[in-house]
Write an enzyme that holds these catalytic residues in place. Sequence first.
Site, short mmCIF file in Angstrom:
data_model
loop_
_atom_site.label_atom_id
_atom_site.label_comp_id
_atom_site.label_asym_id
_atom_site.label_seq_id
_atom_site.Cartn_x
_atom_site.Cartn_y
_atom_site.Cartn_z
N LYS A 145 0.83 -1.21 0.00
CA LYS A 145 0.00 0.00 0.00
C LYS A 145 0.86 1.25 0.00
O LYS A 145 0.64 2.18 -0.80
CB LYS A 145 -0.93 0.01 1.22
CG LYS A 145 -1.85 1.22 1.26
CD LYS A 145 -2.69 1.25 2.53
CE LYS A 145 -1.86 1.63 3.73
NZ LYS A 145 -2.67 1.81 4.96
N ASP A 164 -6.18 0.92 0.82
CA ASP A 164 -6.35 1.20 2.25
C ASP A 164 -7.74 0.73 2.67
O ASP A 164 -8.51 0.18 1.88
CB ASP A 164 -6.11 2.67 2.55
CG ASP A 164 -7.23 3.57 2.05
OD1 ASP A 164 -8.13 3.09 1.32
OD2 ASP A 164 -7.21 4.77 2.38
#
Length: 230
Positions: A145, A164
Amino acid sequence: MSSPSPDRLQGAVAALCPEIEQRVRRNERPHSERELWRELSCCLLSSQVPYDLADAAAQAIDREGLLLSGHVDPAAIEALLSAPLDLAGRLRRYRFPVARAAQLAATHQAVIDEAGGLVSLLDSFVDAGVARRWFVTRAPGFGPKQASMFLRNVGYSYDLAVLDRHVLNYMLALGLTQDRPPGTLTNYRRWEAQLTDHARELGYPVGLLDWAIWIVVRTARGMRWEVGVA
């Protein structure tokens, strides 16, 4: 207040995508070494921390030029992160000063050892997938991420998804996946492929779509699709 329906969520996201695309295209330009380090530090510092607090911490590090020399002292970063940060007139403390200072210093050293700087490092990669894998495997504190966010935010690639919790909640709400939340790069790529297919149906790169999702879901009231990820 009731949760927004999947159709309303998708409609709001699709309506926001053109504005984000225009904003990105207007701001496309090469980034300096200093700008790249500021963005990298913000992405690393945002793990399990509100983005606005991470951004304030990254700006403080940038003002002191702590990542711009050939050698970085983790103690100097730790001292800065341990001090209260001004966030819109309120003093806030960063949550992980010791761990993140060590990770930033180690990441800085890895970049210097590999290519001498971030501009040269990014120029050396053959594609975004290779770039992301380098950060995940060589840069302490970077998972898929954070690496995807950095590469997207500096305009390196919009073909990587920033998964996320807001984006994962959106995917679950729309029934795009029933899998467990991604914990490894392999699982991350599987979720990313599912979101990429959805982005293609809407006519936008996945790296712009997830930005729109983040804005819409973050501001939506009454969200109930929590999946327990940061």
